[in-house]
Design a protein around this motif. Structure first.
Motif, PDB file in Angstrom:
ATOM      1  N   SER A  26      52.121 -16.960   8.736  1.00  0.00           N
ATOM      2  CA  SER A  26      51.420 -18.243   8.670  1.00  0.00           C
ATOM      3  C   SER A  26      52.112 -19.288   7.813  1.00  0.00           C
ATOM      4  CB  SER A  26      49.996 -18.024   8.125  1.00  0.00           C
ATOM      5  OG  SER A  26      49.282 -17.124   8.944  1.00  0.00           O
ATOM      6  N   GLY A  27      52.896 -18.858   6.833  1.00  0.00           N
ATOM      7  CA  GLY A  27      53.457 -19.795   5.874  1.00  0.00           C
ATOM      8  C   GLY A  27      54.757 -20.434   6.308  1.00  0.00           C
ATOM      9  N   ALA A  28      55.614 -20.743   5.334  1.00  0.00           N
ATOM     10  CA  ALA A  28      56.884 -21.407   5.630  1.00  0.00           C
ATOM     11  C   ALA A  28      57.915 -20.404   6.148  1.00  0.00           C
ATOM     12  CB  ALA A  28      57.406 -22.124   4.397  1.00  0.00           C
ATOM     13  N   PHE A  29      58.192 -19.371   5.376  1.00  0.00           N
ATOM     14  CA  PHE A  29      59.104 -18.319   5.821  1.00  0.00           C
ATOM     15  C   PHE A  29      58.891 -17.086   4.959  1.00  0.00           C
ATOM     16  CE2 PHE A  29      61.428 -20.841   2.719  1.00  0.00           C
ATOM     17  CZ  PHE A  29      62.135 -19.938   1.949  1.00  0.00           C
ATOM     18  N   THR A  30      59.460 -15.964   5.388  1.00  0.00           N
ATOM     19  CA  THR A  30      59.276 -14.683   4.717  1.00  0.00           C
ATOM     20  C   THR A  30      60.631 -14.068   4.397  1.00  0.00           C
ATOM     21  OG1 THR A  30      57.208 -14.320   5.936  1.00  0.00           O
ATOM     22  CG2 THR A  30      58.224 -12.390   4.913  1.00  0.00           C
ATOM     23  N   ILE A  31      60.721 -13.500   3.188  1.00  0.00           N
ATOM     24  CA  ILE A  31      61.892 -12.745   2.756  1.00  0.00           C
ATOM     25  C   ILE A  31      61.471 -11.280   2.692  1.00  0.00           C
ATOM     26  CG2 ILE A  31      63.544 -12.351   0.892  1.00  0.00           C
ATOM     27  CD1 ILE A  31      63.099 -15.281   0.051  1.00  0.00           C
ATOM     28  N   LEU A  32      62.071 -10.438   3.520  1.00  0.00           N
ATOM     29  CA  LEU A  32      61.624  -9.049   3.643  1.00  0.00           C
ATOM     30  C   LEU A  32      62.714  -8.068   3.250  1.00  0.00           C
ATOM     31  CD1 LEU A  32      59.496  -6.931   4.775  1.00  0.00           C
ATOM     32  CD2 LEU A  32      60.812  -7.071   6.911  1.00  0.00           C
ATOM     33  N   TRP A  33      62.381  -7.181   2.323  1.00  0.00           N
ATOM     34  CA  TRP A  33      63.178  -5.980   2.116  1.00  0.00           C
ATOM     35  C   TRP A  33      62.474  -4.836   2.823  1.00  0.00           C
ATOM     36  CZ3 TRP A  33      61.908  -1.185   0.173  1.00  0.00           C
ATOM     37  CH2 TRP A  33      62.970  -0.287   0.057  1.00  0.00           C
ATOM     38  N   GLN A  34      63.233  -4.019   3.539  1.00  0.00           N
ATOM     39  CA  GLN A  34      62.664  -2.844   4.200  1.00  0.00           C
ATOM     40  C   GLN A  34      63.543  -1.637   3.915  1.00  0.00           C
ATOM     41  OE1 GLN A  34      62.625  -3.230   8.476  1.00  0.00           O
ATOM     42  NE2 GLN A  34      64.614  -4.180   8.568  1.00  0.00           N
ATOM     43  N   ASP A  35      62.917  -0.450   3.890  1.00  0.00           N
ATOM     44  CA  ASP A  35      63.693   0.752   3.637  1.00  0.00           C
ATOM     45  C   ASP A  35      64.375   1.219   4.915  1.00  0.00           C
ATOM     46  OD1 ASP A  35      61.789   2.150   5.133  1.00  0.00           O
ATOM     47  OD2 ASP A  35      60.881   3.140   3.413  1.00  0.00           O
ATOM     48  N   GLU A  36      64.967   2.408   4.852  1.00  0.00           N
ATOM     49  CA  GLU A  36      65.776   2.886   5.978  1.00  0.00           C
ATOM     50  C   GLU A  36      64.952   3.375   7.153  1.00  0.00           C
ATOM     51  OE1 GLU A  36      65.397   6.267   2.967  1.00  0.00           O
ATOM     52  OE2 GLU A  36      65.725   4.097   2.951  1.00  0.00           O
ATOM     53  N   GLY A  37      63.647   3.470   6.993  1.00  0.00           N
ATOM     54  CA  GLY A  37      62.813   3.903   8.104  1.00  0.00           C
ATOM     55  C   GLY A  37      62.609   2.800   9.119  1.00  0.00           C
ATOM     56  N   ASP A  38      62.788   3.110  10.396  1.00  0.00           N
ATOM     57  CA  ASP A  38      62.546   2.114  11.440  1.00  0.00           C
ATOM     58  C   ASP A  38      61.069   1.751  11.490  1.00  0.00           C
ATOM     59  OD1 ASP A  38      65.200   2.209  12.055  1.00  0.00           O
ATOM     60  OD2 ASP A  38      64.969   3.493  13.812  1.00  0.00           O
ATOM     61  N   GLY A  39      60.761   0.622  12.073  1.00  0.00           N
ATOM     62  CA  GLY A  39      59.364   0.225  12.199  1.00  0.00           C
ATOM     63  C   GLY A  39      59.184  -1.225  12.598  1.00  0.00           C
ATOM     64  N   LEU A  40      59.986  -2.119  12.029  1.00  0.00           N
ATOM     65  CA  LEU A  40      59.859  -3.538  12.358  1.00  0.00           C
ATOM     66  C   LEU A  40      60.353  -3.794  13.772  1.00  0.00           C
ATOM     67  CD1 LEU A  40      59.326  -6.512  11.575  1.00  0.00           C
ATOM     68  CD2 LEU A  40      61.668  -6.576  10.654  1.00  0.00           C
ATOM     69  N   GLU A  41      59.539  -4.491  14.557  1.00  0.00           N
ATOM     70  CA  GLU A  41      59.892  -4.835  15.931  1.00  0.00           C
ATOM     71  C   GLU A  41      59.624  -6.314  16.161  1.00  0.00           C
ATOM     72  OE1 GLU A  41      57.638  -2.211  18.445  1.00  0.00           O
ATOM     73  OE2 GLU A  41      58.566  -0.404  17.621  1.00  0.00           O
ATOM     74  N   ILE A  42      60.542  -6.950  16.859  1.00  0.00           N
ATOM     75  CA  ILE A  42      60.498  -8.394  17.099  1.00  0.00           C
ATOM     76  C   ILE A  42      60.401  -8.645  18.587  1.00  0.00           C
ATOM     77  CG2 ILE A  42      61.798 -10.545  16.824  1.00  0.00           C
ATOM     78  CD1 ILE A  42      63.175  -9.146  14.421  1.00  0.00           C
ATOM     79  N   GLN A  43      59.569  -9.586  18.978  1.00  0.00           N
ATOM     80  CA  GLN A  43      59.391  -9.900  20.398  1.00  0.00           C
ATOM     81  C   GLN A  43      60.347 -11.023  20.790  1.00  0.00           C
ATOM     82  OE1 GLN A  43      55.593 -11.565  21.748  1.00  0.00           O
ATOM     83  NE2 GLN A  43      55.613 -10.103  23.429  1.00  0.00           N
ATOM     84  N   ASN A  44      61.232 -10.729  21.746  1.00  0.00           N
ATOM     85  CA  ASN A  44      62.171 -11.766  22.166  1.00  0.00           C
ATOM     86  C   ASN A  44      61.504 -12.722  23.147  1.00  0.00           C
ATOM     87  OD1 ASN A  44      62.219 -10.588  24.729  1.00  0.00           O
ATOM     88  ND2 ASN A  44      64.189  -9.589  24.430  1.00  0.00           N
ATOM     89  N   LYS A  45      62.256 -13.666  23.627  1.00  0.00           N
ATOM     90  CA  LYS A  45      61.667 -14.709  24.459  1.00  0.00           C
ATOM     91  C   LYS A  45      61.315 -14.223  25.864  1.00  0.00           C
ATOM     92  CE  LYS A  45      63.742 -18.379  21.732  1.00  0.00           C
ATOM     93  NZ  LYS A  45      64.653 -19.541  21.653  1.00  0.00           N
ATOM     94  N   ASP A  46      61.758 -13.012  26.204  1.00  0.00           N
ATOM     95  CA  ASP A  46      61.370 -12.402  27.477  1.00  0.00           C
ATOM     96  C   ASP A  46      60.150 -11.518  27.326  1.00  0.00           C
ATOM     97  OD1 ASP A  46      63.494 -13.582  28.858  1.00  0.00           O
ATOM     98  OD2 ASP A  46      64.869 -11.990  28.216  1.00  0.00           O
ATOM     99  N   GLY A  47      59.573 -11.475  26.120  1.00  0.00           N
ATOM    100  CA  GLY A  47      58.407 -10.652  25.874  1.00  0.00           C
ATOM    101  C   GLY A  47      58.737  -9.206  25.541  1.00  0.00           C
ATOM    102  N   GLU A  48      60.002  -8.883  25.377  1.00  0.00           N
ATOM    103  CA  GLU A  48      60.428  -7.511  25.090  1.00  0.00           C
ATOM    104  C   GLU A  48      60.407  -7.266  23.585  1.00  0.00           C
ATOM    105  OE1 GLU A  48      64.274  -4.646  26.097  1.00  0.00           O
ATOM    106  OE2 GLU A  48      64.456  -6.835  26.214  1.00  0.00           O
ATOM    107  N   TRP A  49      59.886  -6.084  23.195  1.00  0.00           N
ATOM    108  CA  TRP A  49      59.863  -5.716  21.784  1.00  0.00           C
ATOM    109  C   TRP A  49      61.159  -4.999  21.433  1.00  0.00           C
ATOM    110  CZ3 TRP A  49      56.545  -7.665  18.453  1.00  0.00           C
ATOM    111  CH2 TRP A  49      55.331  -8.177  18.938  1.00  0.00           C
ATOM    112  N   ILE A  50      61.824  -5.479  20.379  1.00  0.00           N
ATOM    113  CA  ILE A  50      63.143  -5.003  19.983  1.00  0.00           C
ATOM    114  C   ILE A  50      63.089  -4.539  18.534  1.00  0.00           C
ATOM    115  CG2 ILE A  50      65.556  -5.681  19.642  1.00  0.00           C
ATOM    116  CD1 ILE A  50      65.100  -7.828  21.778  1.00  0.00           C
ATOM    117  N   GLY A  51      63.575  -3.334  18.259  1.00  0.00           N
ATOM    118  CA  GLY A  51      63.596  -2.821  16.902  1.00  0.00           C
ATOM    119  C   GLY A  51      64.595  -3.564  16.034  1.00  0.00           C
TER     120      GLY A  51
END
Length: 316
Positions: A205-230
């Protein structure tokens, strides 16, 4: 039916940017161009050479693990309050009574600036700290200060990427409402519903986010084709993503991209997002020239969103 696995992300699909030039007084045009393309085409990017010491990150990660291992009744003594400080319980409900109603298979801990209560800025106030965990407070406060330096450098870069003077956006970050959060995601091998995963699909919701994540997979981003990408860890980097306010300020030029978290790695996953937010009086509207004018201010905007997103906080 289990949620399908996502394909692995090739690093080239999310840009990686060297953040070191953003700390220079004169921003290199090549770096500004890279930043602009990342914000416009993806809305997510990795930053290397970000200036936050690895030891400081490990201190926060260690303190987070010790805190989240404590009994639930102890953690609930500092349950999330109406100013979004404190413990966010595991499997908390969000958007109750709405079509978006869901549970997040995650627990968290929120902090921000230590401030006095202020009726005109209802999200200002003191933090809630657990007794017997001094390392949690000391490490989070030190990390907050270090990550804020990176946030200010990124703000200068975003201003330049929008064709403005480097200090243009910074003027809206007087007494910012930036929040730091610890996340713990227990394993979830075969989730059955998108409404009960680590974090349900959303945009920040805000301006931007700074994220640290560990070595475990989990974050997924939706591209402009609607596909979820790790989006896996790249050692030594942070993940940066554009939020809705920045998308609004840029008149849609910068992309606030949907993302989610599903921890299917068979182990506990930790992450540390810093939600970089402007001050209470900052206008939420499109930039016209080098200024932003709007009737809605950020403090009212974000309070309304948090009220609906986190019913457990009981925000009036």
């Amino acid at each position: 039916m289990a949620i399908p696995l996502t394909r692995r992300l090739a690093f080239s699909e999310i840009p990686q940017i060297d953040a070191a030039p953003l700390f220079e007084e004169d921003l290199p045009s090549a770096t500004v161009g890279e930043l602009a393309r990342a914000c416009e085409e993806v809305g997510f990017f990795y930053v290397a050479n970000h200036g936050v010491p690895a030891k400081l990150i490990e201190d926060v990660r260690s303190a987070a693990g010790a805190f989240f291992e404590r009994p639930m009744d102890e953690k609930m003594l500092i349950r999330l309050d109406q100013r979004m400080r404190g413990y966010l319980p595991l499997d908390y409900s969000s958007y109750e009574g709405e079509d978006r109603a869901a549970k997040s298979h995650q627990e968290g801990f929120w902090m921000s600036y230590e401030r006095s209560l202020d009726e005109t800025r209802p999200m200002h106030g003191p933090n809630l700290w657990p007794k017997g965990h001094p390392a949690l407070r000391s490490s989070m406060e030190a990390y907050f200060a270090a990550a804020e330096r990176l946030a200010n450098a990124l703000l200068r870069g975003f201003s330049a990427a929008l064709g403005q003077a480097p200090d243009t956006l910074g003027q809206y970050f007087a007494a910012p409402q930036t929040m730091l959060k610890l996340n713990h995601y227990p394993p979830q091998d075969s989730p059955q519903s998108i409404k009960h995963i680590g974090v349900v699909p959303h945009t920040d919701s805000g301006a931007f986010t700074i994220l640290w994540q560990d070595e475990g997979d989990g974050l997924e981003i939706q591209n402009k084709d609607g596909e979820w990408i790790g989006a896996p860890l790249i050692p030594g980097t942070f993940v940066i993503n554009i939020g809705n306010v920045m998308q609004t300020w840029s008149k849609g030029r910068f992309s606030s991209t949907p993302h989610r978290v599903i921890n299917r790695g068979g182990r506990d996953r930790y992450s540390i997002p810093m939600f970089v937010n402007p001050g209470h009086e900052a206008p939420v509207g499109p930039m016209a020239g080098d200024a932003i004018e709007a009737d809605e201010v950020f403090g009212d905007y974000i309070r309304d969103i948090w009220r609906r997103t986190f019913p457990v906080a009981e925000i009036p």
